[in-house]
Design an enzyme around this catalytic site. Structure first.
Site: not given
Length: 257
Positions: A130, A11
């Site tokens: 997600d 990330d």
């Protein structure tokens, strides 16, 4: 049998690799290029980079580090972050990425999946999802703009419906990011992965919850995922990739050493 893939997830925020828990409270893990090189040398099968605030900030992933990563690793890598057009994707692929992943932009414009697949081939197009289990409703819901807690929103999509829609539109691979498990190191959500696997006919990558070698094995053997993505256990050196691969092979999982 195709080999299962071990995929470190990086990330990216403000030019460095970070990691949060349940998509919040991010701490710095290290440099982008340095970690990429380390994982390639350790035997990762692939890398995934998420510029986690690109979509919520209404910008595209910074391409300068994409080219630097391409120069130092010889394994495939995928890049995600604010890719909203064929041109955005073209530039990232030209800078050296092997695949692009779209998440929030695909929810805003599902036709983007088709346009990318028609231009670059389905093998280049990954759709990240997600997914959040809402205990009040008992439903798996798709969330959008998860890189910024203040801007995260629940969409109208149930996860299984969006998985099917994304495939229909040309997704060549699905990454299921299970938000409830993210960073908890208590294992992948096998129940949800099995439900998704039943409707997902393209490669499926599990993401969120890896904390032990057994968790990888269970995702591969019980949920039949094609790849397992993890972050904190690799960033913090809790599970060395070479040891993980040897252990999985001994457990009967088809894995590249």
């Amino acid at each position: 049998m195709l080999s299962k893939r071990i995929i470190p997830c990086l990330d990216v925020k403000d030019g460095v690799v970070v990691k949060g828990v349940q998509f919040r409270n991010h701490e710095v893990m290290g440099g982008i290029v340095e970690l990429a090189r380390r994982y390639a040398e350790e035997g990762a099968d692939e890398l995934v980079f998420y510029d986690i605030t690109a979509s919520s900030d209404a910008r595209v992933v910074d391409k300068s580090w994409v080219s630097r990563v391409a120069e130092v690793i010889d394994i495939p890598f995928c890049v995600a972050g604010g890719i909203k057009s064929v041109e955005d994707a073209r530039q990232i692929l030209e800078f050296g990425a092997d695949k692009v992943s779209i998440n929030s932009p695909a929810l805003a414009d599902p036709g983007l999946i088709t346009r990318l697949a028609e231009r670059f081939g389905v093998q280049c197009v990954v759709v990240g999802i997600d997914s959040y289990f809402d205990a009040d409703t008992g439903h798996y819901q798709v969330k959008q703009f998860t890189g910024d807690e203040s801007r995260t929103r629940t969409t109208a999509w149930h996860t299984l419906d969006w998985v099917q829609e994304a495939q229909k539109r040309g997704a060549g691979e699905i990454v299921l990011n299970v938000m409830n498990q993210d960073g908890m190191r208590q294992g992948y959500d096998l129940e949800q992965l099995k439900l998704v696997r039943a409707v997902c006919k393209v490669p499926l990558i599990a993401s969120g919850g890896a904390g032990a070698m057994e968790h990888f094995r269970d995702a591969f053997t019980l949920a039949d995922v094609d790849g397992a993505l993890a972050a904190s256990v690799f960033h913090k050196g809790l599970i060395p990739i070479p040891e993980l691969k040897r252990w999985l092979k001994n457990e009967g999982v088809a894995i590249r050493e």
